[in-house]
Design a protein around this motif. Structure first.
Motif, PDB file in Angstrom:
ATOM      1  N   ILE A 109      -4.950   7.201  -5.672  1.00 14.15           N
ATOM      2  CA  ILE A 109      -5.881   6.942  -6.781  1.00 14.15           C
ATOM      3  C   ILE A 109      -6.279   5.472  -6.794  1.00 14.15           C
ATOM      4  N   ALA A 110      -5.295   4.589  -6.631  1.00 11.85           N
ATOM      5  CA  ALA A 110      -5.599   3.148  -6.612  1.00 11.85           C
ATOM      6  C   ALA A 110      -6.577   2.819  -5.486  1.00 11.85           C
ATOM      7  N   ASP A 111      -6.372   3.428  -4.327  1.00 13.42           N
ATOM      8  CA  ASP A 111      -7.293   3.213  -3.197  1.00 13.42           C
ATOM      9  C   ASP A 111      -8.701   3.691  -3.551  1.00 13.42           C
ATOM     10  N   MET A 112      -8.799   4.874  -4.148  1.00 13.37           N
ATOM     11  CA  MET A 112     -10.113   5.420  -4.510  1.00 13.37           C
ATOM     12  C   MET A 112     -10.797   4.584  -5.594  1.00 13.37           C
ATOM     13  N   LEU A 113      -9.979   3.920  -6.442  1.00 16.40           N
ATOM     14  CA  LEU A 113     -10.541   3.076  -7.495  1.00 16.40           C
ATOM     15  C   LEU A 113     -10.756   1.637  -7.017  1.00 16.40           C
ATOM     16  N   ASN A 114     -10.485   1.398  -5.738  1.00 21.38           N
ATOM     17  CA  ASN A 114     -10.651   0.071  -5.146  1.00 21.38           C
ATOM     18  C   ASN A 114      -9.788  -0.988  -5.828  1.00 21.38           C
ATOM     19  N   VAL A 115      -8.579  -0.598  -6.220  1.00 19.71           N
ATOM     20  CA  VAL A 115      -7.611  -1.540  -6.788  1.00 19.71           C
ATOM     21  C   VAL A 115      -6.825  -2.122  -5.617  1.00 19.71           C
ATOM     22  N   SER A 116      -6.720  -3.442  -5.588  1.00 19.34           N
ATOM     23  CA  SER A 116      -6.055  -4.091  -4.459  1.00 19.34           C
ATOM     24  C   SER A 116      -4.574  -3.733  -4.414  1.00 19.34           C
ATOM     25  N   ARG A 117      -4.031  -3.738  -3.224  1.00 21.88           N
ATOM     26  CA  ARG A 117      -2.607  -3.426  -3.011  1.00 21.88           C
ATOM     27  C   ARG A 117      -1.728  -4.402  -3.796  1.00 21.88           C
ATOM     28  N   ASN A 118      -2.092  -5.696  -3.789  1.00 20.17           N
ATOM     29  CA  ASN A 118      -1.308  -6.692  -4.526  1.00 20.17           C
ATOM     30  C   ASN A 118      -1.289  -6.396  -6.016  1.00 20.17           C
ATOM     31  N   ASP A 119      -2.437  -6.040  -6.572  1.00 17.32           N
ATOM     32  CA  ASP A 119      -2.492  -5.704  -8.001  1.00 17.32           C
ATOM     33  C   ASP A 119      -1.667  -4.458  -8.299  1.00 17.32           C
ATOM     34  N   LEU A 120      -1.710  -3.478  -7.403  1.00 19.54           N
ATOM     35  CA  LEU A 120      -0.947  -2.250  -7.597  1.00 19.54           C
ATOM     36  C   LEU A 120       0.556  -2.555  -7.621  1.00 19.54           C
ATOM     37  N   ILE A 121       1.014  -3.386  -6.717  1.00 17.51           N
ATOM     38  CA  ILE A 121       2.438  -3.763  -6.664  1.00 17.51           C
ATOM     39  C   ILE A 121       2.837  -4.500  -7.940  1.00 17.51           C
ATOM     40  N   LYS A 122       1.988  -5.417  -8.401  1.00 17.35           N
ATOM     41  CA  LYS A 122       2.272  -6.157  -9.642  1.00 17.35           C
ATOM     42  C   LYS A 122       2.349  -5.212 -10.839  1.00 17.35           C
TER      43      LYS A 122
END
Length: 131
Positions: A109-122
């Motif tokens: 979902i994060a990938d499809m929403l174009n949320v960066s990997r760093n933001d997802l980890i945070k």
């Protein structure tokens, strides 16, 4: 943030996909989804219950999550997306068991929403501490 019916239903379907990742939607997960939708979109309880019911039917008929994420991409700012990912983690953590398929679905979902990997980890770290 746009809280038209399509946006709210797409959001609800994505939240349901997290709850359903382990192939079992617990009542605690449905309750937190209801609370999230009510708070996130400022809807009254009656409207929220209606949206949740309609979204469950829509989700059960769907074959992928891409269409839902497209609706959010069209209507959410980047900050809205980050806030929504926090909501997703609330659903994933509510049953005290973070299933590997929930992690996989959140990443998709994060990938499809174009949320960066760093933001997802945070966000994951922040929500683990918070919950």
């Amino acid at each position: 943030m746009n809280n038209d019916k399509n946006t709210v239903m797409a959001s609800t379907c994505l939240l349901l996909s997290i709850a359903d990742s382990d192939l079992e939607i617990a009542s605690s997960e449905l309750k937190i989804i209801e609370d999230i939708i009510s708070d996130f979109f400022q809807l009254n309880k009656t409207k929220t219950k209606f949206i949740l019911s309609e979204s469950r039917e829509l989700y059960l008929k769907s074959t992928d999550l891409f269409n839902y994420s497209q609706i959010l991409n069209d209507n959410f700012t980047y900050q809205d997306k980050l806030d929504f990912i926090c909501c997703i983690y609330e659903v994933a953590f509510i049953d005290q068991e973070f299933h590997y398929m929930e992690a996989h679905t959140i990443k998709n979902i994060a990938d499809m929403l174009n949320v960066s990997r760093n933001d997802l980890i945070k966000l994951k770290s922040k929500m683990k501490k918070f919950l």
